[in-house]
Design a protein around this motif. Structure first.
Motif: not given
Ligand code: HEM
Length: 507
Positions: A70-72, A109, A129, A144-145, A158, A214-215, A326, A346, A349, A353, A357
């Motif tokens: 749904v994203v990425h 990925r 990332f 992460g990103i 979100f 990030v977190h 992931f 997160r 989620a 998904t 998916r």
């Protein structure tokens, strides 16, 4: 085979190149006699339903796609190895950090966020990332990103954030009018937007970017002591970005080509993993909220704990990259969640998904399966394939038979105090603009000029004067020079921007 050594890669490539074609079979294993002519009634007659190979082949083809993320959705996977550089057990009992030299295979990925599968890679978008460590105590996913902060700080926002940034519900085209409508009502995004439009916000390649967890995460050592930590992957290749002109003319697949060409040529990219740690008391003393993912931990030293090398292009895009799953909740003993409200959302989620998916048993697939044996009473569901043994599929039980499982009390989750009334409130220390201003000032003249040019190129497409004004007023609040330059580049009246910023300051 999940130990991705260089020898193994070379071996695989040469075996593949020399192998004779395998005798063709149906999915059932029966030989296929003809794969080019359907069975017909006479030379010109209709095609017969009894041609089971034809029907199966078409039916399988009809089902080749699974829903994209749904994203990425646009991403690129690679395999490799993480090697710990020191014993970090004073902070965490996570076995992968237990001793210098310890090797843990990984699957990574990289991705863009908002584009559909197959969308051009040169989008001004954060880069995913995501790293899956196949440790000897189960998998750990660090999802992460390439930026140290995020746009929002509460998971409840979100889906709205994504809707506003994904292609329009009417035109199916991304629209800065919708994105900035949302961002102009989301002051906490100011810091992340400043990163996104900075020179490193448009990476020259996946190899030349850093990664961030990030977190904050909770680390727990063998004595049960806890500390909070943030993770940072530093690219050994250095960090480089594309100019606006380079972005506009980039090959739509530039990042995947660069990564795979380099790995195939034996130029294996590397990242060093660094960790910042703070005690709960130190987090509480920060002038900003230390569990707010729109903030970095400033001036907290980083300790290097290992290096990751990517050395193999997966053999099949779908089986590895597309089916990889992931999830921030996939953790090992010694790594647990912090109270960060984004991280907490997160935790739910991703696995949710992925059950939709990929399917209920997505963790049995080779790319997701841990190296250790899985033993519990979760069972059945579509595509169940791991052998289920015995009939004791419940716990507790007195049975000592095959299939019986028992918990391992030494791995109980950590305990920590909680207090206060249950509530639905924003965090107390929002401080939406301070770090954005510091970041702007750290960019230097060239970096600032880059930022103004690329942000103005998107912001100038916004037709609603009020949205533009409010958005630029946030950057003005971060730094007067920042807001002034952006107002000029987007043809706004600086005094109007300053007046709105001042009005909102007084609230
Ligand atoms: C509450 C906020 C968030 C929610 C609900 C959320 C949800 C999702 C979902 C549903 C996916 C697709 C997963 C799949 O289909 O396998 C995804 C992918 C991803 N998200 Fe988030 N996300 C959130 C915030 C973040 C943040 C803050 C980061 C970075 C720190 C992040 C990084 C990623 C990455 C890297 C992927 C792609 C993983 C892959 O390569 O398969 N997300 N996210």
């Amino acid at each position: 085979m999940r130990v991705f050594s260089i020898v193994c890669v070379v071996g695989l490539l040469s075996t593949t190149a020399l192998a004779a074609p395998a005798p063709m079979t149906q999915d059932s294993g029966a030989p296929v006699g003809d794969n080019e002519n359907s069975k017909t009634a006479g030379p010109e007659g209709p095609v017969l339903l009894e041609d089971f190979h034809l029907i199966e082949k078409l039916a399988r083809f009809d089902r080749e796609r699974i829903p994209e993320r749904v994203v990425h959705a646009r991403g690129t996977g690679a395999q490799g190895m993480f090697v710990a550089s020191e014993d970090f057990s004073r902070y965490t009992k996570a076995s992968l950090f237990g001793q210098a030299g310890k090797e843990t295979p990984v699957f990574v990925r990289f991705s863009t966020v908002m584009g559909f599968r197959g969308a051009p890679e040169a989008a001004r978008d954060p880069r995913g990332f995501a790293v899956k460590f196949y440790t000897d105590q189960g998998n750990w996913d660090l999802v992460g990103i390439n930026e140290p902060v995020f746009f929002i700080r509460d998971a409840i926002k979100f889906p709205d954030f994504v809707h506003a940034n994904k292609p329009s519900a009417i035109t199916d085209i991304q629209d800065p009018n919708l994105a900035f409508d949302f961002f102009s009502r989301t002051p906490e995004a100011t810091n992340m937007l400043t990163y996104l439009y900075s020179p490193i916000g448009m990476p020259a390649s996946y190899r030349e970017m850093d990664g961030f967890g990030v977190h904050a995460f909770r680390l727990v050592n063998a004595q049960g002591q806890q500390i909070f930590a943030k993770f940072h992957w530093k690219s050994v290749q250095g960090i480089h970005g594309l100019t606006l002109e380079q972005q506009q003319t980039a090959d739509p697949n530039y990042a995947t080509r660069d990564l795979y060409d380099n790995i195939r040529a034996g130029h294996f990219p590397k990242w060093d993993l660094y960790v910042q740690v703070l005690t709960a008391e130190q987090v509480a003393q920060l002038p900003y909220d230390g569990f707010d993912d729109t903030k970095t931990w400033e001036n907290v030293p980083e300790t290097k704990v290992g290096t990751m090398t990517l050395n193999k292009v997966p053999d099949n895009y779908f089986q590895y990259t597309e089916q990889s799953a992931f999830a921030p909740g996939v953790m090992v003993p010694g790594i647990e969640p912090s109270p960060d409200k984004m991280l907490q959302g997160r935790l739910f989620a991703y696995a949710d998904t992925q059950r939709y998916r990929v399917g209920t048993n997505y963790q049995e697939l080779p790319v997701n399966r841990p190296l250790v044996k899985v033993a519990n009473n979760n069972q059945d569901g579509s595509m169940s394939s791991t052998p289920q043994v015995g009939e004791v599929n419940y716990e507790p039980s007195t049975a000592k038979r095959e299939g019986a499982v028992t918990p391992q009390p030494s791995f109980k989750l950590s305990e920590y105090p909680v207090s206060g009334a249950a509530q639905q409130n924003a965090i107390a220390k929002t401080d939406d603009f301070g770090q954005a201003g510091e970041h702007w000032r750290s960019l230097g003249k060239d970096g600032q000029a880059y930022l103004i040019k690329v942000m103005a190129s998107d912001l100038s497409q916004v037709t609603d004067h009020g949205i533009k004004l409010r958005q630029v007023s946030y950057f003005y609040k971060a730094d007067r020079g920042y807001g002034t330059q952006l107002a000029q580049a987007t043809h706004l009246d600086v005094t109007e921007v300053a007046a709105l910023a001042a009005k909102e300051m007084s609230h």
